[in-house]
Design an enzyme around this catalytic site. Structure first.
Site, mmCIF file in Angstrom:
data_model
loop_
_atom_site.group_PDB
_atom_site.id
_atom_site.type_symbol
_atom_site.label_atom_id
_atom_site.label_comp_id
_atom_site.label_asym_id
_atom_site.label_seq_id
_atom_site.Cartn_x
_atom_site.Cartn_y
_atom_site.Cartn_z
ATOM 1 N N LYS A 1 0.809 -1.216 0.000
ATOM 2 C CA LYS A 1 0.000 0.000 0.000
ATOM 3 C C LYS A 1 0.843 1.268 0.000
ATOM 4 O O LYS A 1 0.477 2.273 -0.618
ATOM 5 C CB LYS A 1 -0.960 -0.008 1.197
ATOM 6 C CG LYS A 1 -1.911 -1.212 1.252
ATOM 7 C CD LYS A 1 -2.782 -1.313 0.026
ATOM 8 C CE LYS A 1 -3.840 -2.401 0.156
ATOM 9 N NZ LYS A 1 -3.298 -3.766 0.131
ATOM 10 N N HIS B 1 -15.634 -4.217 7.242
ATOM 11 C CA HIS B 1 -14.845 -3.790 6.076
ATOM 12 C C HIS B 1 -14.913 -4.783 4.918
ATOM 13 O O HIS B 1 -14.077 -4.740 4.018
ATOM 14 C CB HIS B 1 -13.378 -3.544 6.462
ATOM 15 C CG HIS B 1 -13.201 -2.535 7.553
ATOM 16 N ND1 HIS B 1 -13.457 -1.192 7.374
ATOM 17 C CD2 HIS B 1 -12.832 -2.669 8.856
ATOM 18 C CE1 HIS B 1 -13.225 -0.543 8.505
ATOM 19 N NE2 HIS B 1 -12.854 -1.417 9.419
ATOM 20 N N HIS C 1 -17.362 3.694 -0.945
ATOM 21 C CA HIS C 1 -16.365 2.805 -1.551
ATOM 22 C C HIS C 1 -16.808 2.540 -2.988
ATOM 23 O O HIS C 1 -17.735 1.770 -3.226
ATOM 24 C CB HIS C 1 -16.283 1.515 -0.747
ATOM 25 C CG HIS C 1 -15.176 0.606 -1.164
ATOM 26 N ND1 HIS C 1 -14.408 -0.099 -0.266
ATOM 27 C CD2 HIS C 1 -14.697 0.269 -2.387
ATOM 28 C CE1 HIS C 1 -13.517 -0.823 -0.922
ATOM 29 N NE2 HIS C 1 -13.691 -0.619 -2.207
ATOM 30 N N GLU D 1 -9.764 1.049 -6.755
ATOM 31 C CA GLU D 1 -10.731 1.422 -5.733
ATOM 32 C C GLU D 1 -10.491 2.852 -5.260
ATOM 33 O O GLU D 1 -9.346 3.277 -5.077
ATOM 34 C CB GLU D 1 -10.654 0.453 -4.555
ATOM 35 C CG GLU D 1 -10.938 -0.987 -4.956
ATOM 36 C CD GLU D 1 -11.123 -1.911 -3.766
ATOM 37 O OE1 GLU D 1 -10.817 -1.493 -2.623
ATOM 38 O OE2 GLU D 1 -11.569 -3.044 -3.961
ATOM 39 N N ARG E 1 -6.468 -8.426 -9.651
ATOM 40 C CA ARG E 1 -7.117 -9.717 -9.888
ATOM 41 C C ARG E 1 -8.562 -9.472 -10.266
ATOM 42 O O ARG E 1 -9.033 -8.340 -10.286
ATOM 43 C CB ARG E 1 -7.072 -10.570 -8.621
ATOM 44 C CG ARG E 1 -7.652 -9.815 -7.411
ATOM 45 C CD ARG E 1 -7.887 -10.691 -6.219
ATOM 46 N NE ARG E 1 -8.159 -9.959 -5.002
ATOM 47 C CZ ARG E 1 -9.328 -9.415 -4.682
ATOM 48 N NH1 ARG E 1 -10.353 -9.496 -5.527
ATOM 49 N NH2 ARG E 1 -9.490 -8.774 -3.540
ATOM 50 N N GLY F 1 -9.208 -7.029 3.194
ATOM 51 C CA GLY F 1 -10.301 -7.673 3.910
ATOM 52 C C GLY F 1 -10.537 -7.122 5.304
ATOM 53 O O GLY F 1 -11.080 -7.802 6.165
ATOM 54 N N GLY F 2 -10.098 -5.864 5.543
ATOM 55 C CA GLY F 2 -10.332 -5.250 6.845
ATOM 56 C C GLY F 2 -9.309 -5.603 7.907
ATOM 57 O O GLY F 2 -9.388 -5.104 9.029
ATOM 58 N N LYS G 1 -3.478 1.661 8.715
ATOM 59 C CA LYS G 1 -3.715 0.597 7.735
ATOM 60 C C LYS G 1 -2.445 -0.190 7.480
ATOM 61 O O LYS G 1 -1.348 0.378 7.401
ATOM 62 C CB LYS G 1 -4.228 1.192 6.415
ATOM 63 C CG LYS G 1 -5.519 1.982 6.572
ATOM 64 C CD LYS G 1 -5.961 2.622 5.278
ATOM 65 C CE LYS G 1 -6.627 1.619 4.375
ATOM 66 N NZ LYS G 1 -7.237 2.291 3.196
#
Length: 656
Positions: free
Chosen positions: A116, A235, A208, A275, A292, A164-165, A158
């Site tokens: 990230k 999430h 989102h 996203e 993906r 996946g949260g 984060k």
């Protein structure tokens, strides 16, 4: 040219990939763990190969086993689906080293977008707008506290390798920051093997919204419009739709161009998703890129007519994109509901177990991407999603109504699931108006509690009918003329008990009493497992599936209930009397067929009043038969392990 593909995945996505491969004439190889021996994707594939024990880290996550399986079966490509190894750069490299086509982007693109912090830096350099934050190397407490002050609270902590949260914490004040950082680091280390975290400004009313992209090796990139993914719990997405009710044509165009810019920055090839977080004022920021296929890709397929899995195969074959941006329509409205094996009334606790009965909705523009069937097991080892229900209609309101009807028609009995919860969401005024963001489920938790618009007295009556039917069937196997008289029964549904009494009957009409409340109603047998019960102006279609002879699963509308007949032993005593055998007569018999489990007495033995003289298993329930009064065991006509008929004399007694 790909001639045979190994699908390095399981569940509904493996089934989905197989279907597109078959349409293209590509042979398929399924891999499976011990838990998936009878799974649908294994049954559908041209070949199958076992790769290990049930836990994913012993099977689906072991790169070497996947590569060996591909070599062993002569596959020339591997499709990773989503999850598992789909965003593992080392696995993509391993495929290349073994002359296998990895159906996805390059390992460089996966690694860049998978980290990230690196992704944020790459996007900033490419001119893509990102959420304000801190991704510097220094991670000491003083630096983090200082940078959080610059960003302004609330902030998100984060994990750089997250998803996946996991490894994510929302912090509202400085006093909570360091505890949140340490908790996120610990969770990230456990989940991803990488404890690195970064800080990001928390968007107060975040939507989102993601853009599907396709890219070929020649530098051509298109987007296929957006997907609104703001209905989430923990999430994780629950309902997705396209187009987003928040979006305007101008912002769609801007965000679509940013998504393509992001893909070009890493020389992306294949299908991917960019996203964004979007606030109520339509300010948007890059969040991450999923390198993906996404779970929610079917709604894009429904509104554009593009088979995204087929396009993945074509891009992997080195073909040039056959679409330009102007070729991509936005036709109508599509919604996807994720069907999870979980309990929404118990903090969405994941579940497992056997699917006893399943009925999927059918109709024009209704699609189910699933892998379950009656008799299949939902294993404990993997994600609890068991299917995706996708619908399309011309307008958003029509799509919502169609989805509600499709959910009502979707019957899964045997495992807890979230169908009723999804149905409740679709009726919420904020969802209907499109006025929701990622806080929706948390904000309206009380509104979203499942409401049971059902008369449970009538559900108890339906269970009564099923049990009575089952008993009579077993009796008639041995005496076709047998007529079972109405019995009073106590039925347990959830934590509540219902005493059901038949007052009067005429054909399929009944006067009944449940907990002293009287009803006049009629019954119609719809199928072997379903009744229709009508009471005044109300109609209930009810499905009942037998778990054990006195335990059922009952479905009405979108709800499932566990049902139990509480007084089976008392009923057996009534049946003995009805068949002419009083309990104080000098013989013991059982009114229905069964098996002798134990005979704790001997011939000639004197036994006292209330002594158990034989134990019989009938309809999977053991019943003890006792003597009334002091007796002598004159003759034992059976032995342990014998199968017996209904009304067969088992023991002859005489008075002392």
């Amino acid at each position: 040219m790909i001639k045979k593909v190994l699908i390095a995945n399981r569940g509904e996505i493996a089934v989905r990939i197989i279907r597109s491969a078959q349409k293209m004439g590509i042979k398929t190889v399924a891999v499976y763990s011990e838990a998936d021996t009878e799974a649908l994707h294994v049954q559908m594939a041209d070949e199958k190969i076992f790769i290990g024990q049930a836990p994913a880290n012993e099977s689906y996550l072991v790169s070497e086993k996947i590569i060996d399986a591909a070599k062993q079966t002569g596959a020339d490509a591997i499709h990773p689906g989503y999850g598992f190894l789909s965003e593992n750069a080392e696995f993509a490299d391993l495929c290349k080293q073994n002359n296998l086509i990895f159906i996805g982007p390059s390992s460089h693109a996966i690694a860049t977008m998978g980290d990230k912090i690196t992704a944020r830096k790459t996007m900033i350099k490419a001119g893509v707008k990102v959420v304000p934050g801190y991704q510097g190397e220094a991670k000491d407490d003083d630096t983090l506290l200082s940078e959080a002050r610059k960003i302004g609270y609330p902030v998100m902590v984060k994990a750089t390798a997250g998803g996946g949260g996991k490894g994510m914490r929302l912090v509202h004040s400085e006093k909570d920051l360091l505890d949140a950082v340490h908790a996120a680091q610990s969770e990230a280390q456990s989940a991803f093997g990488n404890a690195t975290v970064y800080l990001e400004k928390f968007i107060t009313s975040p939507h989102h919204i993601e853009f599907q992209i396709l890219a070929d090796k020649y530098g051509n990139v298109i987007h296929l419009n957006e997907r609104e993914c703001s209905v989430q719990r923990r999430h994780q997405k629950v309902i997705e739709e396209t187009p987003s009710p928040l979006m305007t044509p101008e912002v769609r165009k801007q965000m679509g161009e940013q998504a393509k810019q992001a893909a070009k920055a890493v020389n992306y090839e294949g299908a991917g998703t960019v996203e964004f977080l979007v606030d109520d004022d339509l300010n948007y920021y890059f969040l991450e890129m999923n390198t993906r296929l996404q779970v929610e890709h079917p709604i894009t397929e429904m509104t554009t007519g593009v088979d995204l899995v087929e396009q993945q195969f074509r891009m992997a074959n080195g073909e040039k994109l056959s679409y330009t941006q102007k070729d991509i329509p936005q036709n109508g409205h599509a919604i996807e509901c994720r069907i999870y094996a979980e309990d929404p009334e118990n903090n969405f606790m994941p579940g497992s177990g056997t699917v006893y009965y399943m009925q999927e909705p059918e109709g024009k523009n209704i699609r189910v991407d699933g892998y379950m069937y009656a008799g299949a097991e939902v294993p404990i080892y993997y994600d609890p999603m068991i299917a995706k229900l996708i619908i399309w209609d011309e307008t958003r309101q029509q799509a919502i109504e169609k989805m509600k009807m499709a959910l009502e028609a979707y019957k899964i009995l045997g495992v807890k699931h979230n169908i009723a919860f999804l149905h409740t969401i679709l009726q919420h005024p904020k969802f209907v108006k499109g006025q929701y963001d990622t806080r929706f489920i948390g904000l309206y938790a009380d509104d979203l509690k499942i409401h049971y618009d059902i008369n449970f007295d009538l559900m108890a009556f339906a269970a009564y009918l099923k049990y009575h039917q089952l008993l009579e069937y077993n009796m008639k196997r041995y005496n076709p003329a047998y007529q079972l008289l109405p019995q009073n029964l106590s039925i347990k549904i959830g934590e509540n008990s219902y005493h059901v009494k038949i007052v009067d009957t005429y054909n399929d009409s009944y006067k009944i009493e449940v907990n002293k409340q009287q009803y006049f109603l009629s019954k119609q047998q719809i199928s072997e497992v379903a009744f229709r019960i009508c009471q005044e102006d109300k109609q209930y279609d009810i499905i009942l599936i037998t778990k054990t002879p006195n335990q059922f699963i009952i479905n009405c509308k979108t709800h499932n209930f566990e049902v139990e007949v509480l007084d089976q032993k008392r009923l057996y005593a009534q049946l003995r009397k009805q068949s002419g055998q009083e309990e104080d007569t000098n013989y013991i018999s059982t009114p229905i067929p069964g098996k002798i489990v134990k005979i704790p007495v001997n011939e000639g033995q004197e036994v006292a009043d209330g002594t158990t003289v034989i134990i019989v298993e009938a309809m999977k329930m053991q019943s003890e038969y006792k003597v009334s009064g002091n007796k002598i065991i004159k003759e034992i006509k059976v032995k342990e392990g014998d199968n017996i008929d209904g009304n067969q004399i088992l023991i002859v007694l005489e008075n002392t």
